[in-house]
Design a protein around this motif. Structure first.
Motif, mmCIF file in Angstrom:
data_model
loop_
_atom_site.group_PDB
_atom_site.id
_atom_site.type_symbol
_atom_site.label_atom_id
_atom_site.label_comp_id
_atom_site.label_asym_id
_atom_site.label_seq_id
_atom_site.Cartn_x
_atom_site.Cartn_y
_atom_site.Cartn_z
ATOM 1 N N TYR A 311 -0.110 4.047 -7.341
ATOM 2 C CA TYR A 311 1.054 3.171 -7.169
ATOM 3 C C TYR A 311 2.106 3.806 -6.254
ATOM 4 C CZ TYR A 311 -0.683 0.025 -10.810
ATOM 5 O OH TYR A 311 -1.436 -0.866 -11.522
ATOM 6 N N VAL A 353 -0.168 -5.295 -2.816
ATOM 7 C CA VAL A 353 0.067 -5.776 -4.180
ATOM 8 C C VAL A 353 -1.243 -6.218 -4.821
ATOM 9 C CG1 VAL A 353 1.167 -7.594 -5.548
ATOM 10 C CG2 VAL A 353 2.461 -6.424 -3.754
ATOM 11 N N LEU A 354 -2.106 -6.854 -4.034
ATOM 12 C CA LEU A 354 -3.406 -7.277 -4.555
ATOM 13 C C LEU A 354 -4.182 -6.078 -5.094
ATOM 14 C CD1 LEU A 354 -5.720 -9.304 -4.976
ATOM 15 C CD2 LEU A 354 -6.388 -8.903 -2.593
ATOM 16 N N VAL A 357 -2.701 -5.077 -8.435
ATOM 17 C CA VAL A 357 -3.003 -6.030 -9.514
ATOM 18 C C VAL A 357 -4.469 -5.893 -9.948
ATOM 19 C CG1 VAL A 357 -3.160 -8.464 -10.118
ATOM 20 C CG2 VAL A 357 -1.207 -7.639 -8.806
ATOM 21 N N TRP A 360 -4.868 -2.879 -12.137
ATOM 22 C CA TRP A 360 -4.416 -3.106 -13.510
ATOM 23 C C TRP A 360 -5.375 -4.028 -14.252
ATOM 24 C CZ3 TRP A 360 -3.235 -7.669 -15.990
ATOM 25 C CH2 TRP A 360 -2.702 -7.526 -17.287
ATOM 26 N N LEU A 361 -5.788 -5.119 -13.602
ATOM 27 C CA LEU A 361 -6.623 -6.121 -14.260
ATOM 28 C C LEU A 361 -7.979 -5.530 -14.647
ATOM 29 C CD1 LEU A 361 -6.525 -9.154 -14.992
ATOM 30 C CD2 LEU A 361 -7.600 -9.630 -12.787
ATOM 31 N N THR A 402 -9.744 -12.448 -11.926
ATOM 32 C CA THR A 402 -9.808 -11.728 -10.654
ATOM 33 C C THR A 402 -9.913 -12.697 -9.488
ATOM 34 O OG1 THR A 402 -10.894 -9.863 -11.751
ATOM 35 C CG2 THR A 402 -11.054 -9.962 -9.353
ATOM 36 N N VAL A 405 -6.569 -14.261 -8.802
ATOM 37 C CA VAL A 405 -5.651 -13.323 -8.140
ATOM 38 C C VAL A 405 -6.006 -13.176 -6.667
ATOM 39 C CG1 VAL A 405 -4.987 -10.895 -8.010
ATOM 40 C CG2 VAL A 405 -5.063 -12.048 -10.223
#
Length: 761
Positions: A311, A353-354, A357, A360-361, A402, A405
C-alpha cells in the motif's frame, strides 16, 4: 479512434521524446542492477546443515532438468511462430522483420524470467530454512524470502520496460506494430510455462498427498514419500518459473496495448508512446521502496507486513504518476476532447486502486484469519464432501465480486476517457503495472516459504520448536500472497485484453480501408457485424474455449497424478525399509514421470489457444471473432478467479486444521481438508493461472491475423475458399490434438492394474 489510428504514420518524435525514452531505458537497466544486488544479498545468507543442502541440491537438479527439456520443446514452437509472423501482412518488410525478431526477444525474456525465478528460488528456499534456525529467525527468513521475489520482480520490470523502450527508440511510429510481436512472444511462452509447470507441480503434489497423507498418514514432506522431491521441484517450476513468466508477459502485453492506443490518441506527437513508458518507470522506483521497507515486526502477522509495503508503494506510485502526467502531457489530445493530464492521472490511479482492492478482496477470501476460510475449515468436521462444496461456494462468490470490481474499473476508465476511452483503460493497466515489482515479490515469497518448510521437514533438522513454527506461518502467508497475485494477474489480463480488443477494432478498420472500403461504409459494416448471429456464435465459442482449456489442464494433472500415485504405492510395497527410514526412496523415478507427462501435455492447450481464434476469424468473420474475444474475456475472468480462490481457500483450510483446529493433524477433519486441497491444487496452480496468458495470446493472435482476415474477405484479394480452408485446417489441428490427448487418457485408464502397480501383480 479509427481516424487517429490511421494517422499513425504522421507521428513526429521530438528530440525531447527520444531523450525521455532513453532515460526510461536507463531506469530499466538500473532495475536490473538492483535486482543483481538483491540476488547477491540472498545468496550470501547461510545454507544450513549438510542434510538440508543435500535435499536442496536434489530439488535444484530436478528443476533445472525440467526447464532445460521444456526449453527444447518451446524452441520448436518459437521457430514455427517466427516463420508465420514473417508471412503475415505488414506495412513493409522492416516492420515484418522487426515484429518477428521482437517476438523471439519477448519469448526469450519471458523464458529467462521464468528460469531465473526457478534458479534463485531453489537456492533461496534452503537459506530461508537455515535462517529460521538462527536468532531473530522470523525476520531473517521473511526478508530472504521476500527479497528473493524482489530479484525476480526487478528483472521483470527491467526487461519488460527495456524491451519496450528499445522498440520505441528504433521504430517510433511503427513501434506499436512491432510490439505486437514482443507481447505475443512473452504471452505464448508464459502460457506454455504456466501450463507445463502447473501440470508438473500439481501432479507431484496431488500424488504425494493422496498416498502420503491420506493412505500412509505421514507428514506432507516426509522423506519416506518418493514424491516429495518432485513436489518441491514442482513448486519452483510451476509457482516460481510459471508465475514469473506470467507476470512478465502481463507487464509486456499491457505496455503493448497502452503504446498502441497511445499512438492513436496522440496521432502527431510522441506523447502517446512516451507517457505509457514513464508510468512503469515510476513503478521501478516504487518497487525498490516496497521491497526494502518490507520488514517483519514482532508479533505482527507476515501478511500485514507485506500488505503495508504494497500500500505504501502504491500511494507513492499514484503521487509520482500524477506529477508526471501534469508535467509531461499537453493540454489537449489530437482532435479529441478532454484534458490529457487529468484523464491520465485518474486512469492510472484507477489501476492502482484496483490492485489494492483486489489485494484486499482476495486476501479476505483466502486468508486463514478471515471468515470464508474459517467456514471451509469448520465444514471439515462433516467430511470431504462439505469441504469441497464450501470451497466451491467461496470461489463462485469471490469471482462475482472480483468481476464487479474489475468491471467497475474498466467502465470507470472508459467513461473518463471519452473519445480516447480505450487509451484510458490501457493507462489504468499501466497504473496497475506500477505495483508489479512488489507483486512478483509477493508471489515468489509463497513457493520459497513452502519449499523451505519442505526442506526443513525432510532433513529433520527443524522438525519442531520456534523454527518450525516460523516456517509454518510463512507458508500460510505464502498461500495467501500467491492467491492475491493470481487475482491481480487476472485483473491485468482483463485490462490488457480490453485494450487489445479496442486495438483489434482499429486494426479491422485500417484493414478495411487498405482493402478499398469507403470510410462512410465502414461504420455500417461494423454495425452489421455486431448484430449478426455470427457474433453471438463467436461469444459462445469464446466462452467454451475457456472451459475446454481449463478442462484439458485439470485432466492432464489428473492423469499425471494417477501415474505418481501408482509409482509411490509401488515403492512403499516393493522396496523394503522405506517406512522404517532405512532405505532411500527412488525420488528420480517420480521426477521423470511428471517431467515426461507435463511436457507431453503442453501441446494440446497451446494449439487450442493459437488456432481457435484463427478458426473463428477466418471461418466466421471479424464480427464473430470480436464476439469470441468478448466471450473469452468475460468467462476467463470469472473462471480464473473461481479456480484460484477455491483452491486457495481449500489450501488454507487445511493449514487451519494442521494448526490444531477441528481435531488437528491425523484427524478425520484433516483427511477431509487434504482431499479438498488435492482437488484445489490443479484449480489454483494449473488451470486458473494459465487462463491469464491464454486471454492475451488469443487477443494478440486476433490482432495479428485481423488484416489477413479482412484481405481475404473483401477487396481484390478476397478468396472465400482459401479463407475457409484456413479455418478448416485450424479446426482439424485442434481436433487432432484433443483426440490424441483423450487417447492418452484412455490408454492409461485401460492399463491393467498389474502394469501400473507391480505391487498388485
Amino acid at each position: 479512434m479509427s481516424r487517429q489510428f490511421l494517422a499513425e504514420s504522421s507521428l513526429q518524435f521530438s528530440g525531447g521524446d527520444y531523450g525521455i525514452v532513453a532515460v526510461v531505458a536507463v531506469v530499466a537497466l538500473a532495475a536490473l542492477v538492483i535486482g543483481y544486488l538483491l540476488l547477491k544479498e540472498v545468496l550470501a545468507a547461510g545454507q544450513g546443515t549438510e542434510k538440508m543442502q543435500e535435499i536442496a541440491k536434489a530439488v535444484q537438479e530436478g528443476a533445472a532438468a525440467y526447464l532445460n527439456r521444456q526449453r527444447n520443446t518451446l524452441a520448436v514452437f518459437g521457430v514455427i511462430v517466427f516463420v508465420l509472423l514473417l508471412v503475415l501482412p505488414a506495412e513493409n518488410l522492416g516492420e515484418r522483420i522487426g515484429r518477428s525478431v521482437f517476438f523471439l526477444i519477448g519469448a526469450a525474456f519471458s523464458f529467462f524470467i521464468g528460469y531465473l525465478g526457478m534458479w534463485l528460488a531453489t537456492r533461496a528456499n534452503l537459506r530461508v530454512a537455515a535462517a529460521a534456525r538462527e536468532s531473530g529467525g522470523r525476520e531473517k527468513a521473511m526478508r530472504i524470502a521476500f527479497r528473493t521475489g524482489g530479484v525476480v520482480g526487478m528483472f521483470t520490470v527491467g526487461l519488460g520496460l527495456f524491451g519496450a523502450a528499445v522498440v520505441v527508440l528504433v521504430y517510433t511510429g511503427q513501434a506499436p506494430k512491432v510490439l505486437e510481436g514482443f507481447g505475443f512472444g512473452a504471452a505464448l511462452i508464459a502460457m506454455f510455462m504456466r501450463v507445463g509447470g502447473g501440470i508438473f507441480t500439481k501432479a507431484a503434489d496431488v500424488g504425494a498427498d493422496l498416498v502420503g497423507k491420506v493412505e500412509q498418514n505421514i507428514p506432507e514432506d516426509d522423506p519416506r514419500n518418493a514424491a516429495t522431491i518432485a513436489d518441491n521441484v514442482g513448486d519452483n517450476v510451476g509457482d516460481c518459473a510459471g508465475m514469473a513468466a506470467d507476470l512478465f508477459e502481463s507487464y509486456a502485453v499491457t505496455l503493448v496495448a497502452a503504446l498502441i492506443l497511445g499512438s492513436a490518441a496522440f496521432a502527431t506527437t510522441g506523447h502517446g508512446l512516451v507517457f505509457p513508458l514513464i508510468i512503469p518507470a515510476i513503478g521501478v522506483i516504487t518497487a525498490v521502496i516496497g521491497i526494502y521497507i518490507t520488514r517483519a515486526r514482532a508479533g505482527e502477522n507476515g501478511l500485514t507486513t507485506i500488505n503495508r509495503s504494497f500500500y505504501i508503494s502504491a500511494v507513492i506510485s499514484a503521487v509520482l504518476s500524477a506529477i508526471a502526467a501534469f508535467v509531461f502531457l499537453p493540454s489537449s489530445f489530437d482532435g479529441a476532447e478532454g484534458n490529457p493530464a487529468v484523464i491520465a492521472t485518474v486512469s492510472v490511479i484507477i489501476g492502482i486502486v484496483l490492485a489494492g482492492v483486489i489485494l484486499w478482496l482476495t486476501g479476505y477470501y483466502t486468508g486463514t484469519e478471515h471468515k470464508p476460510v474459517k467456514d471451509v475449515g469448520k465444514t471439515s468436521e462433516t467430511g470431504p464432501a462439505t469441504v469441497i462444496l464450501s470451497g466451491i461456494s467461496v470461489g463462485f462468490e469471490s469471482a462475482v465480486f472480483t468481476a464487479l470490481v474489475v468491471g467497475a474499473a474498466v467502465f470507470g476508465a472508459y467513461l473518463l476517457g471519452g473519445s480516447v476511452a480505450l487509451f484510458a483503460v490501457a493507462l489504468a493497466g499501466t497504473g496497475l503495472l506500477t505495483t508489479v515489482g512488489v507483486i512478483v515479490a509477493m508471489d515468489t515469497f509463497g513457493p520459497v516459504s513452502d519449499n523451505a518448510q519442505g526442506i526443513a521437514e525432510m532433513s529433520g533438522d527443524l522438525s519442531e520448536g520456534e523454527g518450525a513454527q516460523i516456517l509454518t506461518e510463512l507458508d500460510a502467508v505464502g498461500n495467501t500472497t500467491k492467491a492475491i497475485t493470481k487475482g491481480i494477474a487476472i485483473s491485468t489480463a482483463v485490462l490488457a485484453a480490453t485494450a487489445l480488443f479496442g486495438s483489434y477494432s482499429a486494426a479491422i478498420r485500417e484493414a478495411l480501408v487498405d482493402a478499398g472500403a469507403a470510410l462512410s461504409d465502414i461504420g455500417d459494416a461494423f454495425v452489421d457485424s455486431i448484430i449478426s448471429p455470427n457474433t453471438l456464435v463467436g461469444v459462445v465459442i469464446g466462452a467454451a474455449v475457456v472451459f475446454l482449456f481449463s478442462g484439458l489442464a485439470i485432466n492432464a494433472v489428473s492423469r499425471a497424478a494417477g501415474a505418481v500415485v501408482y509409482e509411490v504405492r509401488r515403492q512403499f510395497r516393493t522396496i523394503p525399509g522405506i517406512m522404517e527410514g532405512t532405505t532411500r526412496p527412488q525420488y528420480g523415478k517420480v521426477v521423470d514421470i511428471v517431467t515426461r507427462d507435463s511436457l507431453r501435455e503442453l501441446a494440446t492447450p497451446g494449439l487450442l489457444a493459437v488456432f481457435a481464434p484463427i478458426a473463428v476469424g477466418f471461418g466466421l468473420g471479424t464480427g464473430a471473432l470480436a464476439g469470441y474475444l468478448g466471450g473469452a474475456i468475460a468467462t476467463g475472468m470469472l473462471m480464473a478467479v473461481f479456480l484460484a480462490n477455491s483452491g486457495g481457500a481449500w489450501d488454507n483450510a487445511k493449514k487451519l486444521v494442521e494448526d490444531g483446529h477441528h481435531g488437528g493433524k491425523n484427524s478425520e477433519a484433516h483427511a477431509a481438508t487434504v482431499i479438498g486441497d488435492t482437488v484445489g491444487d490443479p484449480f489454483k496452480d494449473t488451470a486458473g493461472p494459465a487462463i491469464n496468458p491464454l486471454l492475451k495470446v488469443m487477443n494478440l493472435v486476433s490482432l495479428l491475423i485481423a488484416p489477413a482476415v479482412v484481405s481475404l474477405s473483401v477487396g481484390e484479394s478476397a478468396s472465400t475458399p482459401f479463407r475457409l480452408a484456413i479455418a478448416i485446417v485450424s479446426v482439424l489441428i485442434i481436433a487432432a490434438a484433443i483426440v490424441l490427448s483423450k487417447r492418452r487418457a484412455s490408454a492409461m485408464n485401460d492399463t491393467p492394474a498389474t502394469e501400473n502397480d507391480p505391487a498388485n501383480a
